[in-house]
Scaffold this motif. Structure first.
Motif, PDB file in Angstrom:
ATOM      1  N   ASP A  66       0.738  -1.127   0.057  1.00 57.09           N
ATOM      2  CA  ASP A  66       0.102  -0.047  -0.100  1.00 57.09           C
ATOM      3  C   ASP A  66       0.797   1.173   0.149  1.00 57.09           C
ATOM      4  O   ASP A  66       1.802   1.511   0.832  1.00 57.09           O
ATOM      5  N   ASN A 105      -3.671   6.191 -11.705  1.00 55.60           N
ATOM      6  CA  ASN A 105      -3.273   5.221 -10.571  1.00 55.60           C
ATOM      7  C   ASN A 105      -3.115   3.868 -11.052  1.00 55.60           C
ATOM      8  O   ASN A 105      -2.165   3.227 -10.727  1.00 55.60           O
ATOM      9  N   GLN A 106      -4.075   3.297 -12.066  1.00 58.68           N
ATOM     10  CA  GLN A 106      -3.643   2.020 -12.455  1.00 58.68           C
ATOM     11  C   GLN A 106      -2.415   1.837 -13.246  1.00 58.68           C
ATOM     12  O   GLN A 106      -1.577   0.929 -12.983  1.00 58.68           O
ATOM     13  N   GLU A 109       0.342   2.077 -10.122  1.00 58.22           N
ATOM     14  CA  GLU A 109       0.099   0.909  -9.560  1.00 58.22           C
ATOM     15  C   GLU A 109       0.928  -0.286 -10.067  1.00 58.22           C
ATOM     16  O   GLU A 109       1.655  -1.148  -9.549  1.00 58.22           O
ATOM     17  N   GLU A 110       0.591  -0.665 -11.544  1.00 61.31           N
ATOM     18  CA  GLU A 110       1.074  -1.632 -12.399  1.00 61.31           C
ATOM     19  C   GLU A 110       2.771  -1.205 -12.381  1.00 61.31           C
ATOM     20  O   GLU A 110       3.470  -2.450 -12.413  1.00 61.31           O
ATOM     21  N   VAL A 114       2.447  -1.356  -6.287  1.00 63.87           N
ATOM     22  CA  VAL A 114       1.893  -0.684  -5.320  1.00 63.87           C
ATOM     23  C   VAL A 114       0.401  -0.575  -5.567  1.00 63.87           C
ATOM     24  O   VAL A 114      -0.208  -0.800  -6.470  1.00 63.87           O
ATOM     25  N   ARG A 115      -0.480  -0.404  -4.265  1.00 61.65           N
ATOM     26  CA  ARG A 115      -1.678  -0.055  -4.292  1.00 61.65           C
ATOM     27  C   ARG A 115      -1.837   1.399  -3.669  1.00 61.65           C
ATOM     28  O   ARG A 115      -1.640   1.566  -2.453  1.00 61.65           O
ATOM     29  N   ILE A 116      -2.407   2.434  -4.537  1.00 63.93           N
ATOM     30  CA  ILE A 116      -2.441   3.906  -3.921  1.00 63.93           C
ATOM     31  C   ILE A 116      -3.765   3.757  -3.165  1.00 63.93           C
ATOM     32  O   ILE A 116      -5.029   3.472  -3.705  1.00 63.93           O
ATOM     33  N   VAL A 396       7.138   6.967  -6.391  1.00 66.91           N
ATOM     34  CA  VAL A 396       5.593   6.570  -6.610  1.00 66.91           C
ATOM     35  C   VAL A 396       5.189   8.104  -6.648  1.00 66.91           C
ATOM     36  O   VAL A 396       4.104   8.476  -7.811  1.00 66.91           O
TER      37      VAL A 396
END
Length: 490
Positions: A66, A105-106, A109-110, A114-116, A396
């Motif tokens: 995360d 975000n996708q 994240e890819e 990570v997951r925002i 990020v």
């Protein structure tokens, strides 16, 4: 935003122009699907798009960790319910900005595994971060706090300088005016970037009633603004054309018409439009800036305008909310409405033709417009003290900022220019002018010696005496602040 994106709209083609850089996008309109995140310093996304500028990102995969952003919830605190979250949305829904945030975000994240995650808070945000820092939880990667609370984060020892990160802050996705404004004794504790758009919506402009202006034979104010000749003197010259006791009851109130519709904040809106900050920050030292003759003279003129009911309508004196004054504006009861850009969400519900221009230059001799930012709603990004993985934060954060520059900002311009009758081709150029000249007044934002409390009032008499009384208090607050920064260098 000195390197802002210009959206020039015609009937058949939308062009993106990236000002003040060597990079431009042309040929076809940008969509989220066109965007890819680059691993090198430059990248070409398709045959008909020119090369984009990107940081030289290393290959990293954080295994689905995360990336937590503690975010000030302007939408809830200020009732901006129609504005999507600029950090994270759960799914696309067809709304331009919402879908641009989701797509951005996708991609990030890819790219980094990570997951925002956006953790929302309002007035309790500083306390929430303090709890995490004191417990050593390391919960948050970034803090997106409102401008007026940034000083509190520093005073509580909750944030660190940007020099802990490996990022190039000269890149166009960082607002260079904010970098300059928040550089103190060589340290930067806050910055504005294209990751967020709440700060853009919090930029204060002059909405003007185009239909009313045409009835009064007022010349094209877009062209006037672009020529650099839009001044306070010219604005005030229109007062006699529009001010009227509409119901003939012998008093001026919410039932009548005015030149300017605003609120108590007009004091610092106009002060900042003069290019006058409450303090002077040269990057090394900060000093009080209201005790000089120009500042005192400007404040005297400002409060004479604000207390003239033949010129200025102050909504707070009548307990009116922003949508109510937007309705007055749409009803031809004001030629100008000084409000954050966000007010376009109220105006687009109404039957009114309007334009967006800078608040005028206070004096014709000013080289540039100086654009205020509503620091109660605008947000800024800080680096929390309780995180230690600064490499991940750097990667990020800058990936989000760079991708936002190419996808979020064009979408933002679509939203601003796509509302009723704001589709003029020159409107985009005026928006660039607005965002390129935003002013960040560190004294006002940090609120040294309660400067805000002194200025943001409906009226003020004995201005020179009031400033003299507070000068020592402000200077002591600045001295304490600077000594705390020096301790960080030890």
């Amino acid at each position: 935003m000195k390197n802002s994106i210009t959206r020039l709209l015609t009937l058949t083609l939308a062009l993106l122009v990236l000002t003040a850089t060597a990079v431009s996008c042309g040929g076809r309109e940008q969509t989220p699907e066109d965007t890819t995140t680059g691993a090198g310093a430059a990248e070409t996304t398709s045959d008909d798009e020119t090369t984009r500028l990107y940081p030289d990102f290393p290959d990293k995969d954080y295994g689905g960790a995360d990336f937590n952003v503690l975010r000030y919830d302007s939408q809830t605190v200020h009732g901006w319910s129609e504005i999507p979250n600029d950090i994270m949305v759960n799914e696309p829904n067809g709304e331009i900005l919402n879908d641009a945030v989701y797509a951005r975000n996708q991609l990030v994240e890819e790219r980094f595994g990570v997951r925002i995650v956006s953790i929302e808070d309002g007035k309790g945000l500083s306390q929430r971060l303090q709890t995490s820092v004191l417990a050593g939880d390391g919960t948050y990667d970034l803090v997106n706090q409102c401008l007026n609370e940034a000083g509190r984060l520093f005073n509580l020892g909750l944030i660190v300088s940007y020099d802990t990160l490996d990022m190039d802050l000269s890149m166009p996705w960082f607002d260079q005016n904010s970098i300059e404004g928040f550089t103190m004794s060589g340290k930067i504790f806050a910055a504005v970037s294209d990751v967020t758009f709440v700060d853009k919506l919090s930029t204060v402009v002059a909405f003007y009633n185009k239909g009313l202006a045409e009835k009064l034979d007022i010349p094209d104010l877009y062209e006037t603004a672009l020529s650099g000749n839009w001044t306070l003197e010219q604005m005030l010259s229109y007062a006699s054309l529009v001010t009227a006791d509409l119901n003939a009851d012998g008093k001026m109130d919410q039932n009548d018409s005015y030149l300017i519709s605003c609120q108590n904040d007009g004091s610092y809106y106009l002060l900042h439009s003069a290019g006058i900050c409450t303090t002077i920050n040269d990057g090394t030292n900060i000093r009080y800036n209201l005790s000089n003759e120009r500042a005192i003279s400007a404040l005297e003129k400002i409060f004479s305008i604000m207390t003239d009911k033949n010129v200025y309508f102050n909504r707070q004196q009548y307990s009116l909310q922003p949508p109510e004054v937007a309705a007055m504006f749409a009803n031809d009861q004001a030629l100008f409405m000084l409000r954050p850009v966000q007010s376009l969400y109220d105006l687009r519900k109404l039957d009114v033709q309007f334009g967006i221009i800078p608040i005028p230059k206070f004096e014709a001799s000013q080289e540039n417009y100086s654009v205020p930012v509503n620091s109660w709603a605008a947000t800024i990004i800080c680096i929390p003290k309780d995180r230690v993985d600064y490499e991940r934060i750097s990667l990020v954060f800058e990936a989000l900022a760079a991708e936002s520059y190419y996808s979020i900002m064009p979408s933002f311009y679509d939203v601003v220019l796509g509302v009723k009758l704001v589709k003029d081709s020159t409107a985009a150029q005026v928006l660039d002018l607005v965002f390129a000249n935003r002013l960040y007044d560190i004294g006002f934002i940090w609120n040294f010696g309660n400067i805000r409390g002194m200025i943001v009032v409906p009226s003020m008499t004995g201005i020179a005496s009031a400033i003299q009384r507070t000068e020592k208090i402000v200077e002591n607050a600045i001295k304490t602040f600077m000594s705390e920064i020096e301790k960080l260098k030890e």
